[in-house]
Design a protein around this motif. Structure first.
Motif, PDB file in Angstrom:
ATOM      1  N   UNK A  71      87.179 -48.475  24.511  1.00 38.88           N
ATOM      2  CA  UNK A  71      87.757 -47.655  25.576  1.00 38.88           C
ATOM      3  C   UNK A  71      87.743 -48.411  26.903  1.00 38.88           C
ATOM      4  N   UNK A  72      88.761 -48.207  27.719  1.00 35.59           N
ATOM      5  CA  UNK A  72      88.816 -48.856  29.022  1.00 35.59           C
ATOM      6  C   UNK A  72      88.327 -47.937  30.125  1.00 35.59           C
ATOM      7  N   UNK A  73      88.397 -46.637  29.883  1.00 33.50           N
ATOM      8  CA  UNK A  73      87.991 -45.653  30.884  1.00 33.50           C
ATOM      9  C   UNK A  73      87.362 -44.482  30.137  1.00 33.50           C
ATOM     10  N   UNK A  74      86.360 -43.863  30.745  1.00 34.30           N
ATOM     11  CA  UNK A  74      85.704 -42.712  30.138  1.00 34.30           C
ATOM     12  C   UNK A  74      85.338 -41.720  31.225  1.00 34.30           C
ATOM     13  N   UNK A  75      84.985 -40.500  30.827  1.00 35.56           N
ATOM     14  CA  UNK A  75      84.547 -39.517  31.809  1.00 35.56           C
ATOM     15  C   UNK A  75      83.025 -39.436  31.779  1.00 35.56           C
ATOM     16  N   UNK A  76      82.441 -39.341  32.980  1.00 36.36           N
ATOM     17  CA  UNK A  76      80.997 -39.170  33.105  1.00 36.36           C
ATOM     18  C   UNK A  76      80.746 -37.962  33.978  1.00 36.36           C
ATOM     19  N   UNK A 101      81.710 -50.031  18.396  1.00 38.55           N
ATOM     20  CA  UNK A 101      80.909 -50.157  17.178  1.00 38.55           C
ATOM     21  C   UNK A 101      80.401 -48.792  16.739  1.00 38.55           C
ATOM     22  N   UNK A 102      79.881 -48.015  17.678  1.00 40.06           N
ATOM     23  CA  UNK A 102      79.343 -46.687  17.373  1.00 40.06           C
ATOM     24  C   UNK A 102      80.424 -45.781  16.793  1.00 40.06           C
ATOM     25  N   UNK A 103      81.613 -45.788  17.392  1.00 36.86           N
ATOM     26  CA  UNK A 103      82.684 -44.908  16.916  1.00 36.86           C
ATOM     27  C   UNK A 103      83.178 -45.320  15.539  1.00 36.86           C
ATOM     28  N   UNK A 104      83.256 -46.624  15.276  1.00 36.76           N
ATOM     29  CA  UNK A 104      83.653 -47.082  13.942  1.00 36.76           C
ATOM     30  C   UNK A 104      82.641 -46.626  12.893  1.00 36.76           C
ATOM     31  N   UNK A 105      81.361 -46.785  13.205  1.00 36.14           N
ATOM     32  CA  UNK A 105      80.336 -46.414  12.231  1.00 36.14           C
ATOM     33  C   UNK A 105      80.255 -44.903  12.044  1.00 36.14           C
ATOM     34  N   UNK A 106      80.468 -44.134  13.116  1.00 33.96           N
ATOM     35  CA  UNK A 106      80.506 -42.671  12.976  1.00 33.96           C
ATOM     36  C   UNK A 106      81.675 -42.245  12.089  1.00 33.96           C
ATOM     37  N   UNK A 107      82.818 -42.882  12.261  1.00 34.07           N
ATOM     38  CA  UNK A 107      83.981 -42.566  11.433  1.00 34.07           C
ATOM     39  C   UNK A 107      83.715 -42.896   9.965  1.00 34.07           C
ATOM     40  N   UNK A 108      83.033 -44.011   9.733  1.00 35.53           N
ATOM     41  CA  UNK A 108      82.702 -44.401   8.356  1.00 35.53           C
ATOM     42  C   UNK A 108      81.715 -43.416   7.753  1.00 35.53           C
ATOM     43  N   UNK A 130      95.825 -49.673  14.609  1.00 44.38           N
ATOM     44  CA  UNK A 130      95.787 -48.674  15.689  1.00 44.38           C
ATOM     45  C   UNK A 130      95.935 -47.249  15.175  1.00 44.38           C
ATOM     46  N   UNK A 131      95.228 -46.950  14.088  1.00 41.27           N
ATOM     47  CA  UNK A 131      95.174 -45.585  13.578  1.00 41.27           C
ATOM     48  C   UNK A 131      93.783 -45.359  13.028  1.00 41.27           C
ATOM     49  N   UNK A 132      93.498 -44.170  12.557  1.00 36.30           N
ATOM     50  CA  UNK A 132      92.182 -43.869  12.028  1.00 36.30           C
ATOM     51  C   UNK A 132      91.351 -43.056  13.008  1.00 36.30           C
ATOM     52  N   UNK A 133      90.186 -42.616  12.540  1.00 31.45           N
ATOM     53  CA  UNK A 133      89.344 -41.698  13.303  1.00 31.45           C
ATOM     54  C   UNK A 133      88.778 -42.333  14.570  1.00 31.45           C
ATOM     55  N   UNK A 134      88.394 -43.603  14.506  1.00 31.25           N
ATOM     56  CA  UNK A 134      87.799 -44.258  15.682  1.00 31.25           C
ATOM     57  C   UNK A 134      88.830 -44.438  16.796  1.00 31.25           C
ATOM     58  N   UNK A 135      90.053 -44.794  16.440  1.00 32.19           N
ATOM     59  CA  UNK A 135      91.104 -44.958  17.442  1.00 32.19           C
ATOM     60  C   UNK A 135      91.496 -43.595  18.014  1.00 32.19           C
ATOM     61  N   UNK A 137      89.475 -41.123  18.410  1.00 29.08           N
ATOM     62  CA  UNK A 137      88.407 -40.793  19.357  1.00 29.08           C
ATOM     63  C   UNK A 137      88.624 -41.504  20.692  1.00 29.08           C
ATOM     64  N   UNK A 138      89.008 -42.758  20.640  1.00 29.23           N
ATOM     65  CA  UNK A 138      89.298 -43.519  21.862  1.00 29.23           C
ATOM     66  C   UNK A 138      90.440 -42.870  22.637  1.00 29.23           C
ATOM     67  N   UNK A 139      91.493 -42.486  21.930  1.00 32.76           N
ATOM     68  CA  UNK A 139      92.631 -41.845  22.588  1.00 32.76           C
ATOM     69  C   UNK A 139      92.228 -40.520  23.219  1.00 32.76           C
ATOM     70  N   UNK A 140      91.344 -39.781  22.558  1.00 30.61           N
ATOM     71  CA  UNK A 140      90.859 -38.516  23.138  1.00 30.61           C
ATOM     72  C   UNK A 140      90.068 -38.765  24.420  1.00 30.61           C
TER      73      UNK A 140
END
Length: 156
Positions: A71-76, A101-108, A130-135, A137-140
């Motif tokens: 991710x390039x930007x996130x909310x805090x 890494x965390x998002x990929x492993x959570x998706x797995x 550029x598809x799948x659960x981890x991507x 999550x990034x888009x969300x």
């Protein structure tokens, strides 16, 4: 939530590819200190990737998948007065990598019923495309940051 992994100073490259990123990923994949099991899962996943895309090097698929999930930007959350605002902020490089890494492993780990190396290979290949659960999550996360652009002036 976050697992403790080897720090940057003590992290050694992995034996097969000599990559620090692969070593970091294996450390995050590891459960109960069983590093050889995690290495076998990861290397078997890369072998599966080689079967899926024979024209592309599996390590390149892995690194591109990580890049596509970062991710390039996130909310805090930031408290101003009595209210808490979701403020969009830039993400630094190390946090980008750890979130990817965390998002990929959570998706797995959310997928059930198949061996981990197959699930990991599928998720890496999906992230490479550029598809799948981890991507997703990034888009969300990016969508949430875009929706809260009005509070960007609180990022001080």
């Amino acid at each position: 939530m976050a697992r403790i992994t080897a720090s940057r100073e003590t992290l050694k490259p992995d034996p097969r590819y000599g990559s620090l990123l692969v070593s970091k990923f294996i450390n995050c994949l590891m459960h109960d200190g069983k590093k050889t099991v995690a290495q076998n899962v990861f290397y078997n996943a890369l072998d599966e990737l080689k079967k899926k895309a024979p024209d592309v090097e599996p390590l390149d698929v892995f690194t591109q998948a990580i890049e596509n999930v970062k991710p390039h930007i996130e909310v805090r959350s930031k408290r101003v007065g009595g209210a808490a605002y979701q403020v969009p902020m830039q993400v630094n490089r190390t946090r980008q990598q750890s979130l990817a890494i965390r998002w990929l492993l959570l998706a797995v780990r959310d997928k059930k019923g198949r061996p981990t190396h197959l699930k990991l290979a599928d998720e890496l290949f999906a992230a490479f495309n550029r598809e799948g659960a981890a991507v997703t999550r990034r888009e969300n996360v990016h969508r949430m940051a875009d929706a809260n652009k009005a509070f960007a002036h609180f990022a001080w």
